[in-house]
Design a protein around this motif. Structure first.
Motif, mmCIF file in Angstrom:
data_model
loop_
_atom_site.group_PDB
_atom_site.id
_atom_site.type_symbol
_atom_site.label_atom_id
_atom_site.label_comp_id
_atom_site.label_asym_id
_atom_site.label_seq_id
_atom_site.Cartn_x
_atom_site.Cartn_y
_atom_site.Cartn_z
ATOM 1 N N SER A 33 0.814 -1.399 -0.163
ATOM 2 C CA SER A 33 -0.005 -0.008 -0.111
ATOM 3 C C SER A 33 0.961 1.112 -0.026
ATOM 4 N N ARG A 34 0.300 2.378 -0.442
ATOM 5 C CA ARG A 34 0.852 3.738 -0.372
ATOM 6 C C ARG A 34 1.310 4.162 0.827
ATOM 7 N N PRO A 35 0.501 4.088 1.964
ATOM 8 C CA PRO A 35 0.701 4.127 3.363
ATOM 9 C C PRO A 35 2.022 3.563 3.867
ATOM 10 N N THR A 36 2.088 2.095 3.274
ATOM 11 C CA THR A 36 3.256 1.376 3.915
ATOM 12 C C THR A 36 4.484 1.695 3.226
ATOM 13 N N LEU A 37 4.348 2.365 1.995
ATOM 14 C CA LEU A 37 5.714 2.788 1.372
ATOM 15 C C LEU A 37 6.130 4.048 2.086
ATOM 16 N N ILE A 38 5.208 4.840 2.272
ATOM 17 C CA ILE A 38 5.486 6.176 3.145
ATOM 18 C C ILE A 38 6.084 5.885 4.367
ATOM 19 N N LYS A 39 5.666 4.690 5.034
ATOM 20 C CA LYS A 39 6.241 4.454 6.386
ATOM 21 C C LYS A 39 7.894 4.113 5.953
ATOM 22 N N LEU A 40 8.028 3.245 5.136
ATOM 23 C CA LEU A 40 9.302 2.665 4.681
ATOM 24 C C LEU A 40 10.179 4.134 4.643
ATOM 25 N N MET A 41 9.646 4.993 3.735
ATOM 26 C CA MET A 41 10.445 6.234 3.555
ATOM 27 C C MET A 41 10.909 6.975 4.765
ATOM 28 N N ASN A 42 9.821 7.109 5.567
ATOM 29 C CA ASN A 42 10.030 7.888 6.751
ATOM 30 C C ASN A 42 10.995 7.018 7.769
ATOM 31 N N GLU A 43 11.060 5.568 7.813
ATOM 32 C CA GLU A 43 12.026 5.233 8.373
ATOM 33 C C GLU A 43 13.184 4.874 8.079
ATOM 34 N N GLY A 44 13.609 5.588 6.651
ATOM 35 C CA GLY A 44 14.650 5.566 6.071
ATOM 36 C C GLY A 44 15.247 4.186 5.448
ATOM 37 N N ALA A 45 14.183 3.418 5.199
ATOM 38 C CA ALA A 45 14.488 2.263 4.497
ATOM 39 C C ALA A 45 14.380 2.381 3.034
#
Length: 98
Positions: A33-45
């Protein structure tokens, strides 16, 4: 991004390595999902950069992230298999009384 259809009735996306993706395109390619992708970006992954109010992801960075996530999943699966194997050894060696 170019989309082609194979004879096996599956869709294939051809993406040049230098492609710049939107968050939705990247989420689609990761099958998340897009929210999961944004979480990965926010975490630096997952590396990304801002363009105006949006974020963009380089396809090569997405592939790196996908490889790392897959390795983490496989390591976790190996660990679970090892724990399961150890559990079977213990259960075979235990005397069970009812």
């Amino acid at each position: 991004m170019v989309t082609l259809r194979e004879t096996s009735k599956q869709w294939v996306k051809l993406v040049p390595g230098h492609a710049v993706l939107t968050t939705q395109e990247a989420a689609d390619l990761l099958d998340t999902s897009r929210p999961t992708l944004i979480k990965l970006m926010n975490e630096g992954a997952l590396l990304s950069y801002r363009v105006g109010n949006g974020r963009k992801i380089l396809f090569l960075d997405l592939q790196d992230c996908k490889s790392k996530l897959e390795k983490e999943r496989m390591d976790a699966l190996d660990e679970l298999n090892e724990l399961d194997r150890r559990g079977e050894k213990h259960s075979k060696n235990e005397n069970v009384t009812y």
